[in-house]
Design a protein around this motif. Structure first.
Motif, PDB file in Angstrom:
ATOM      1  N   SER A 124       0.807  -1.223   0.000  1.00 35.20           N
ATOM      2  CA  SER A 124       0.000   0.000   0.000  1.00 35.20           C
ATOM      3  C   SER A 124       0.835   1.266   0.000  1.00 35.20           C
ATOM      4  O   SER A 124       0.298   2.359  -0.116  1.00 35.20           O
ATOM      5  N   SER A 125       2.160   1.142   0.193  1.00 31.23           N
ATOM      6  CA  SER A 125       3.082   2.289   0.217  1.00 31.23           C
ATOM      7  C   SER A 125       2.762   3.269   1.351  1.00 31.23           C
ATOM      8  O   SER A 125       3.138   4.437   1.287  1.00 31.23           O
ATOM      9  N   GLU A 126       2.122   2.786   2.405  1.00 26.45           N
ATOM     10  CA  GLU A 126       1.707   3.688   3.483  1.00 26.45           C
ATOM     11  C   GLU A 126       2.893   4.375   4.155  1.00 26.45           C
ATOM     12  O   GLU A 126       2.937   5.606   4.269  1.00 26.45           O
ATOM     13  N   LYS A 127       3.879   3.573   4.598  1.00 24.80           N
ATOM     14  CA  LYS A 127       5.022   4.186   5.292  1.00 24.80           C
ATOM     15  C   LYS A 127       5.877   5.010   4.345  1.00 24.80           C
ATOM     16  O   LYS A 127       6.562   5.950   4.771  1.00 24.80           O
ATOM     17  N   THR A 128       5.827   4.666   3.054  1.00 26.53           N
ATOM     18  CA  THR A 128       6.647   5.387   2.091  1.00 26.53           C
ATOM     19  C   THR A 128       6.218   6.835   1.968  1.00 26.53           C
ATOM     20  O   THR A 128       7.006   7.683   1.534  1.00 26.53           O
ATOM     21  N   ARG A 129       4.987   7.160   2.321  1.00 27.47           N
ATOM     22  CA  ARG A 129       4.536   8.553   2.256  1.00 27.47           C
ATOM     23  C   ARG A 129       5.379   9.441   3.156  1.00 27.47           C
ATOM     24  O   ARG A 129       5.563  10.623   2.859  1.00 27.47           O
ATOM     25  N   LEU A 130       5.899   8.883   4.233  1.00 29.06           N
ATOM     26  CA  LEU A 130       6.800   9.663   5.085  1.00 29.06           C
ATOM     27  C   LEU A 130       8.045  10.071   4.314  1.00 29.06           C
ATOM     28  O   LEU A 130       8.520  11.215   4.423  1.00 29.06           O
ATOM     29  N   LEU A 131       8.578   9.150   3.510  1.00 30.43           N
ATOM     30  CA  LEU A 131       9.757   9.464   2.695  1.00 30.43           C
ATOM     31  C   LEU A 131       9.402  10.393   1.542  1.00 30.43           C
ATOM     32  O   LEU A 131      10.160  11.323   1.234  1.00 30.43           O
ATOM     33  N   LEU A 132       8.267  10.147   0.895  1.00 34.40           N
ATOM     34  CA  LEU A 132       7.838  11.024  -0.187  1.00 34.40           C
ATOM     35  C   LEU A 132       7.690  12.462   0.302  1.00 34.40           C
ATOM     36  O   LEU A 132       8.168  13.411  -0.337  1.00 34.40           O
ATOM     37  N   ASP A 133       7.035  12.626   1.439  1.00 34.86           N
ATOM     38  CA  ASP A 133       6.832  13.975   1.978  1.00 34.86           C
ATOM     39  C   ASP A 133       8.164  14.645   2.295  1.00 34.86           C
ATOM     40  O   ASP A 133       8.361  15.831   1.998  1.00 34.86           O
ATOM     41  N   ALA A 134       9.078  13.885   2.886  1.00 34.18           N
ATOM     42  CA  ALA A 134      10.377  14.473   3.265  1.00 34.18           C
ATOM     43  C   ALA A 134      11.190  14.846   2.038  1.00 34.18           C
ATOM     44  O   ALA A 134      11.806  15.922   1.989  1.00 34.18           O
ATOM     45  N   LEU A 135      11.202  13.969   1.036  1.00 36.38           N
ATOM     46  CA  LEU A 135      11.986  14.257  -0.173  1.00 36.38           C
ATOM     47  C   LEU A 135      11.373  15.400  -0.980  1.00 36.38           C
ATOM     48  O   LEU A 135      12.090  16.223  -1.557  1.00 36.38           O
ATOM     49  N   LEU A 136      10.056  15.468  -1.015  1.00 37.60           N
ATOM     50  CA  LEU A 136       9.411  16.579  -1.710  1.00 37.60           C
ATOM     51  C   LEU A 136       9.657  17.891  -0.975  1.00 37.60           C
ATOM     52  O   LEU A 136       9.875  18.937  -1.605  1.00 37.60           O
ATOM     53  N   SER A 137       9.632  17.837   0.351  1.00 39.53           N
ATOM     54  CA  SER A 137       9.942  19.046   1.119  1.00 39.53           C
ATOM     55  C   SER A 137      11.382  19.498   0.886  1.00 39.53           C
ATOM     56  O   SER A 137      11.677  20.694   0.875  1.00 39.53           O
ATOM     57  N   ARG A 138      12.263  18.524   0.690  1.00 38.65           N
ATOM     58  CA  ARG A 138      13.657  18.838   0.411  1.00 38.65           C
ATOM     59  C   ARG A 138      13.821  19.455  -0.977  1.00 38.65           C
ATOM     60  O   ARG A 138      14.809  20.147  -1.257  1.00 38.65           O
ATOM     61  N   GLY A 139      12.865  19.151  -1.868  1.00 41.15           N
ATOM     62  CA  GLY A 139      12.882  19.746  -3.195  1.00 41.15           C
ATOM     63  C   GLY A 139      13.660  18.967  -4.237  1.00 41.15           C
ATOM     64  O   GLY A 139      13.936  19.483  -5.320  1.00 41.15           O
ATOM     65  N   THR A 140      13.996  17.708  -3.931  1.00 40.93           N
ATOM     66  CA  THR A 140      14.817  16.933  -4.876  1.00 40.93           C
ATOM     67  C   THR A 140      14.019  15.920  -5.666  1.00 40.93           C
ATOM     68  O   THR A 140      14.402  15.569  -6.787  1.00 40.93           O
ATOM     69  N   LEU A 141      12.924  15.409  -5.117  1.00 42.00           N
ATOM     70  CA  LEU A 141      12.256  14.237  -5.682  1.00 42.00           C
ATOM     71  C   LEU A 141      11.448  14.589  -6.924  1.00 42.00           C
ATOM     72  O   LEU A 141      10.665  15.542  -6.926  1.00 42.00           O
ATOM     73  N   GLY A 142      11.624  13.765  -7.964  1.00 36.61           N
ATOM     74  CA  GLY A 142      10.829  13.934  -9.172  1.00 36.61           C
ATOM     75  C   GLY A 142      10.060  12.698  -9.576  1.00 36.61           C
ATOM     76  O   GLY A 142       9.098  12.790 -10.346  1.00 36.61           O
ATOM     77  N   ALA A 143      10.473  11.512  -9.054  1.00 36.15           N
ATOM     78  CA  ALA A 143       9.853  10.279  -9.511  1.00 36.15           C
ATOM     79  C   ALA A 143       9.783   9.254  -8.381  1.00 36.15           C
ATOM     80  O   ALA A 143      10.661   9.195  -7.517  1.00 36.15           O
ATOM     81  N   PHE A 144       8.734   8.436  -8.427  1.00 35.05           N
ATOM     82  CA  PHE A 144       8.547   7.334  -7.481  1.00 35.05           C
ATOM     83  C   PHE A 144       8.288   6.075  -8.283  1.00 35.05           C
ATOM     84  O   PHE A 144       7.468   6.059  -9.208  1.00 35.05           O
ATOM     85  N   VAL A 145       9.007   4.992  -7.930  1.00 35.36           N
ATOM     86  CA  VAL A 145       8.904   3.720  -8.649  1.00 35.36           C
ATOM     87  C   VAL A 145       8.611   2.615  -7.630  1.00 35.36           C
ATOM     88  O   VAL A 145       9.536   2.085  -7.004  1.00 35.36           O
ATOM     89  N   PRO A 146       7.343   2.262  -7.422  1.00 35.27           N
ATOM     90  CA  PRO A 146       7.032   1.128  -6.546  1.00 35.27           C
ATOM     91  C   PRO A 146       7.024  -0.179  -7.331  1.00 35.27           C
ATOM     92  O   PRO A 146       6.512  -0.239  -8.458  1.00 35.27           O
ATOM     93  N   LEU A 147       7.600  -1.221  -6.745  1.00 34.14           N
ATOM     94  CA  LEU A 147       7.604  -2.557  -7.352  1.00 34.14           C
ATOM     95  C   LEU A 147       6.848  -3.506  -6.446  1.00 34.14           C
ATOM     96  O   LEU A 147       7.072  -3.528  -5.231  1.00 34.14           O
ATOM     97  N   ASP A 148       5.946  -4.290  -7.033  1.00 30.97           N
ATOM     98  CA  ASP A 148       5.209  -5.274  -6.247  1.00 30.97           C
ATOM     99  C   ASP A 148       4.795  -6.419  -7.157  1.00 30.97           C
ATOM    100  O   ASP A 148       4.609  -6.236  -8.369  1.00 30.97           O
ATOM    101  N   VAL A 149       4.647  -7.607  -6.572  1.00 25.21           N
ATOM    102  CA  VAL A 149       4.263  -8.778  -7.349  1.00 25.21           C
ATOM    103  C   VAL A 149       2.778  -8.763  -7.681  1.00 25.21           C
ATOM    104  O   VAL A 149       2.344  -9.398  -8.641  1.00 25.21           O
ATOM    105  N   SER A 150       1.987  -8.016  -6.905  1.00 23.06           N
ATOM    106  CA  SER A 150       0.538  -7.975  -7.095  1.00 23.06           C
ATOM    107  C   SER A 150       0.154  -6.771  -7.941  1.00 23.06           C
ATOM    108  O   SER A 150       0.260  -5.628  -7.492  1.00 23.06           O
ATOM    109  N   GLU A 151      -0.317  -7.017  -9.163  1.00 19.11           N
ATOM    110  CA  GLU A 151      -0.703  -5.909 -10.032  1.00 19.11           C
ATOM    111  C   GLU A 151      -1.892  -5.147  -9.456  1.00 19.11           C
ATOM    112  O   GLU A 151      -1.946  -3.909  -9.524  1.00 19.11           O
TER     113      GLU A 151
END
Length: 332
Positions: A88-115
């Protein structure tokens, strides 16, 4: 912008399930891989497990990430965040928010076996982060790391203690493949459960409400449905044991009686003795020094280490080191 890249389809999954069940039921002792817990029902059961009072890993890891996500963003200044086994990428939102606040993030690539799970997560994240480029990759983290999109200054997150589901040889192969995928200087953020008192460990895998027991038996429901087997799930008891020598928890299913099971799609009949145990999951626990050694052997340098006040769970930030004999430099 969102998209899905598919490196697995239903036929691939069916072939993999047949091979795993055939090999596992022929092994001595018998075994089944834990990835087959996670159909829609199994995923719901695991979400229930993460909210149980006995199951500390999810909330403990989340607390560490909450306290240190900004530091991860500052240290890595990642432009692309990759998440392995994203769910569900729930905990990853903490990283997304921090990286976006830092101003560096442009892309997110989640990999999972379940389409289906991946598509749902990508859709939700595209609404929450409308300016972020999101590319979901349907694949197996043990087979498709080389298929991850090449990026600029990537940070790979592998959270939840999932590394512990691999036995040592599998961990070495996985970490080696991941290092070969990354450029020198790119980053790995790794969540690992730590060695602790078995009185804390075992209940996390054998809760009083029996949710983990039902989750464990779910693999039998999956095999019954997908491979026309006739397992009686209630004829198997859930077992969780601490192996002090290997420093891992084993989940097993114990046959309550002598019985025979037929797997129609494999034309296979298997006998179980009364009391016979079949391994369904290994969950290794780590010590900082041992993890640092495994990372180093695979070409990663442990740069930062965070844990909770009780040292129950650890989050490691490692950097891909230059490969000996090459002149590659870190990407800017």
């Amino acid at each position: 912008m969102t998209s899905l890249e598919r490196h697995l389809d239903e036929r691939d999954l069916a072939r993999s399930l047949r091979a795993d069940v055939r090999d596992g039921l022929a092994a001595d002792p018998k075994r089944l891989p834990p990835k087959w817990f996670y159909d829609a029902r199994g995923s719901r059961l695991f979400e229930d497990i993460t909210r149980l009072p006995e199951y500390y890993p999810t909330r403990t890891e989340r607390s560490i990430l909450t306290a240190n996500a900004a530091a991860v963003a500052r240290i890595t200044e990642a432009k692309t965040l990759v998440e392995l086994g994203s769910g569900s990428s729930e905990k990853t939102r903490l990283l997304l928010d921090a990286l976006l606040s830092r101003g560096t993030l442009g892309a997110f690539v989640p990999l999972d076996v379940s389409e289906s799970a991946l598509a749902e997560a990508v859709e939700g994240l595209s609404v929450a982060y409308p300016g972020l480029s999101i590319t979901g990759v349907v694949g197996d983290l043990t087979r498709h790391l080389r298929q991850l999109p090449d990026g600029d200054s990537r940070l790979v997150a592998f959270l939840g203690g999932t590394l512990g589901n691999l036995v040592p040889a599998e961990r070495a192969a996985f970490l080696g493949d991941l290092r070969a995928t990354l450029h020198p200087g790119e980053w790995l953020l790794l969540g690992v459960d730590l060695v602790k008192d078995p009185a804390v460990l075992v209940p996390a895998y054998d809760d009083a409400a029996g949710v983990t027991a039902e989750f464990n038996r779910n693999v039998l429901h999956v095999i019954n449905r997908e491979l026309r087997a006739d397992f009686d799930p209630l004829a198997f008891e859930h077992v969780a044991v601490w192996d002090a020598d290997r420093e891992w928890i084993e989940m097993r299913l114990r046959s309550v009686r002598a019985q025979r099971v037929h797997v129609g799609e494999l034309d296979l009949t298997v006998s179980f003795a009364a009391g016979e145990q079949m391994r369904t999951e290994v969950s290794a626990k780590f010590r900082r020094a041992g993890l640092a050694g495994e990372l180093a052997a695979s070409g990663f340098a442990l740069r930062h280490w965070w844990t909770d006040p009780r040292s129950w769970f650890g989050v490691a930030l490692a950097q891909a080191a230059p490969i000996p004999g090459t002149t590659s430099a870190a990407r800017p």
